[in-house]
Design an enzyme around this catalytic site. Structure first.
Site, mmCIF file in Angstrom:
data_model
loop_
_atom_site.group_PDB
_atom_site.id
_atom_site.type_symbol
_atom_site.label_atom_id
_atom_site.label_comp_id
_atom_site.label_asym_id
_atom_site.label_seq_id
_atom_site.Cartn_x
_atom_site.Cartn_y
_atom_site.Cartn_z
ATOM 1 N N HIS A 17 -4.003 -2.715 0.713
ATOM 2 C CA HIS A 17 -3.574 -3.251 -0.590
ATOM 3 C C HIS A 17 -4.131 -2.390 -1.717
ATOM 4 C CE1 HIS A 17 -2.202 -7.119 1.254
ATOM 5 N NE2 HIS A 17 -2.975 -6.622 2.208
ATOM 6 N N ASP A 110 -1.791 -9.156 -6.407
ATOM 7 C CA ASP A 110 -1.345 -8.998 -5.022
ATOM 8 C C ASP A 110 -0.547 -10.236 -4.579
ATOM 9 O OD1 ASP A 110 -2.687 -7.146 -2.539
ATOM 10 O OD2 ASP A 110 -1.594 -8.960 -1.979
#
Ligand code: UDX
Length: 454
Positions: A17, A110
Site C-alpha cells: 500500500h 487507503d
C-alpha cells in the site's frame, strides 16, 4: 495555483500500500501539489515529528503498541489499535494544519479503511479513496457487498461463475481468496468487502491501474463513480531510461540488499535468471518452502530469491552451500532494479498487484503462484488476459510440487510460449509508458486531481 495547497495521503501500513501511495505523492509533487504522507509506523513509539523528503512531508504516527509487544500476533487487535491511533492523531494533524492557516484540501485514504471518509468530511476535507487492487477485484467486492453476487463455499470448486466485460469467465479458483474461505478469515473478508460500503458518498476514486488495462470494465466503473486511474505508479524512468525523473523508490519498510543483487546479476547472461519474490506479507508453509527450494534447484536456471528474515529458518539446511553460484538468497531487493536488469528472464511471483504491474511495465514474463486476497484474480489477468505468464497448478490443498515449478520455469524461460509472453509483455510495457507519459491517460488524471485541489 494557490501557494500552499496540499493534501493528506494515508496508506494502510503495509509495503503493498505504501509503495503506490508514496509514488502517487511524488507524482503530485512533480505537478506542484504538496502532500503529507501519514505513516503508521511499525515501531511502537516513532519519533513524533515530521520529516521531509524533497517533495513529500512524512508524518509518522505510532501503531498503538507498547515496546516489547508483538503487533502481529492478533490481526484484529492490530487493526483496532491502528484505527484507534489514526482516530487520535489524524484529527490533531488536521487541526494543527488549520491553526497554522494552511488547511489540507483533501484526504486520500487507503480503501481498506473506509471509515476515514467520515473523518475527512467531518473536518471539511474532500475524501478520495485509493485502491491498490485492480477494478475487477473492487467490482467483485462491490457486488458481494450489495448481495448481487454470491460466492461458492470452497475455493477449489472449478465451475465457472461470473463474467465481467472483456474478461474470461471466472471460476472459484480465480476469485479473491477470502470470498471462498470466509470461515477461515472472517475479519479479512469483512475488511475487503467493506472497502466499497460507503462508495456512494466518496468524492473521488483513485486506482493504481491505467485505462487500457481494464478498458471495457472501466466503462461501467466510470458510469457509476467519479474515477481517476493514476497508475502504474512505477517511476517513469524505469519505463523509459531517457526520462530523468527521480527514480527513488518512495518509502520502504524493509532494507534492500541492493548492491549484492546487482553485483550477482551483473555476472549473469541476459534472460538467464528467475527472480522469485512473494512480496511483503505472504508466509509459505515449511513444506512448501522446501518444495520450492528443490524445484528451483532442479530447474537448472540461475535464481535470485527474496526470503524475508522472518522466513529464513524454513530454507533447508545446507541449501545455500548446495546451490553455490546457481542461486542468491536475499532478505529484500530493490525489486524494480532487479526486474529492470537484463539478466532477469522471468519473475516467479505471488501476484501482488504492485509486483504484477512492475513486471508488466518492465516486460518481464511471470510465473504466478497466488496466495490470498486479490492475487488469484490478478493471476487470471496475467495468464488469460495479458498473456504474459503461467499460473502454477496446485494440488487440491493448494500445495505446489517441485516438478510443477520445474515445468513452469522451463515453459517461460525456454519454450516458444515463453517468447510469446515476452512479446506480449513488451506490448503492455509500451501501453503503460503511454499512460504515464505527458498527455497520457494517467498523466491527465494526475493533472486533473492536482487542478481540483490547487
Ligand atoms: C499486497 C497485495 O498482495 C496486493 O495485491 C495489494 O493490492 C496490496 O498489498 P504485497 O503482498 O506486499 O502487497 O505485494 P505487492 O503488491 O507485490 O507489493 C510489494 C511491493 O514490495 C512491490 O512494490 C515490490 O516492488 C516491493 N518489493 C517486494 C521490493 O521492493 N523488494 C522485494 O524484495 C519484494
Amino acid at each position: 495555483m494557490r501557494q500552499g495547497s496540499h493534501v493528506i495521503v494515508l496508506p494502510f501500513p503495509g509495503q503493498g500500500h505504501l509503495t503506490p501511495m508514496s509514488q502517487f505523492c511524488k507524482r503530485l509533487a512533480s505537478k506542484g501539489l504538496k502532500s503529507t504522507l501519514v505513516l503508521v509506523s511499525d515501531k511502537p513509539s516513532p519519533p513524533y515529528k515530521t520529516e521531509h523528503d524533497d517533495s513529500v512531508t512524512v508524518f509518522p504516527i505510532p501503531n498503538g503498541f507498547q515496546e516489547g509487544e508483538d503487533p502481529f500476533q492478533d490481526l484484529d487487535d492490530y487493526i483496532e489499535r491502528v484505527q484507534a491511533s489514526i482516530k487520535t492523531h489524524l484529527p490533531e494533524l488536521i487541526q494543527d494544519m488549520k491553526l497554522s492557516g494552511n488547511p489540507p484540501k483533501a484526504l486520500v485514504y487507503d480503501s481498506t479503511m473506509p471509515w476515514l471518509l467520515d473523518i475527512a468530511h467531518g473536518h471539511g476535507l474532500k475524501g478520495a479513496v485509493f485502491f491498490t487492487q485492480p477494478w475487477l477485484v473492487s467490482v467483485i467486492y462491490y457486488h458481494v457487498n450489495k448481495g448481487s453476487f454470491s460466492v461458492p463455499a470452497t475455493k477449489y470448486a472449478h465451475s465457472t461463475l461470473a463474467s465481467f466485460p472483456s474478461f474470461p469467465m471466472l471460476s472459484a479458483n480465480d476469485l479473491p481468496s477470502y470470498l471462498c474461505e470466509s470461515s477461515s478469515y472472517p475479519n479479512m473478508l469483512r475488511i475487503v468487502i467493506e472497502q466499497l460500503s460507503n462508495i456512494e458518498r466518496v468524492d473521488l476514486l483513485l486506482c493504481n491501474t491505467f485505462d487500457k488495462l481494464e478498458e471495457k470494465l472501466l466503462k461501467w466503473v466510470k458510469s457509476m463513480w467519479p474515477v481517476l486511474n493514476i497508475g502504474p505508479t512505477v517511476p517513469s524512468m524505469y519505463l523509459d531510461k531517457r526520462l530523468s525523473e527521480d527514480k527513488s523508490y518512495g518509502f520502504s519498510l524493509f532494507t534492500p540488499k541492493s548492491a549484492e543483487c546487482m553485483e550477482w546479476l551483473n555476472s549473469k547472461q541476459p534472460n538467464s535468471v528467475v527472480y522469485v519474490s512473494f512480496g511483503s506479507l505472504v508466509i509459505l508453509k515449511e513444506d512448501q518452502m522446501m518444495e520450492l527450494a528443490q524445484g528451483l534447484k532442479e530447474s537448472g536456471c540461475f535464481f535470485l530469491w527474496v526470503v524475508r528474515d522472518t522466513e529464513l529458518d524454513k530454507i533447508p539446511r545446507n541449501y545455500v552451500e548446495e546451490i553455490g553460484e546457481k542461486g542468491l538468497i536475499v532478505s529484500w531487493s530493490l525489486q524494480l532494479d532487479v526486474l529492470a536488469h537484463e539478466s532477469v528472464g522471468c519473475f516467479l511471483t505471488h501476484c501482488g498487484w504492485n509486483s504484477m504491474l512492475e513486471s508488466l511495465c518492465l516486460g518481464v514474463p511471470m510465473i504466478g503462484m497466488p496466495h490470498w486476497t486479490d492475487q488469484p484474480t490478478n493471476a487470471k489477468f496475467m495468464e488469460d488476459v495479458w498473456k504474459v505468464g503461467v499460473r502454477v497448478k496446485a494440488e487440491g490443498d493448494g500445495f505446489v510440487r517441485r516438478d510443477e515449478f520445474v515445468r513452469c520455469v522451463g515453459q517461460v524461460m525456454e519454450g516458444e510460449k515463453g517468447e510469446e509472453m515476452r512479446r506480449s509483455a513488451e506490448k503492455w510495457k509500451v501501453l503503460a509508458l503511454e499512460a504515464v507519459s505527458e498527455g497520457g491517460s494517467s498523466d491527465k488524471s494526475i493533472q486533473e486531481f492536482v487542478s481540483m485541489f490547487c
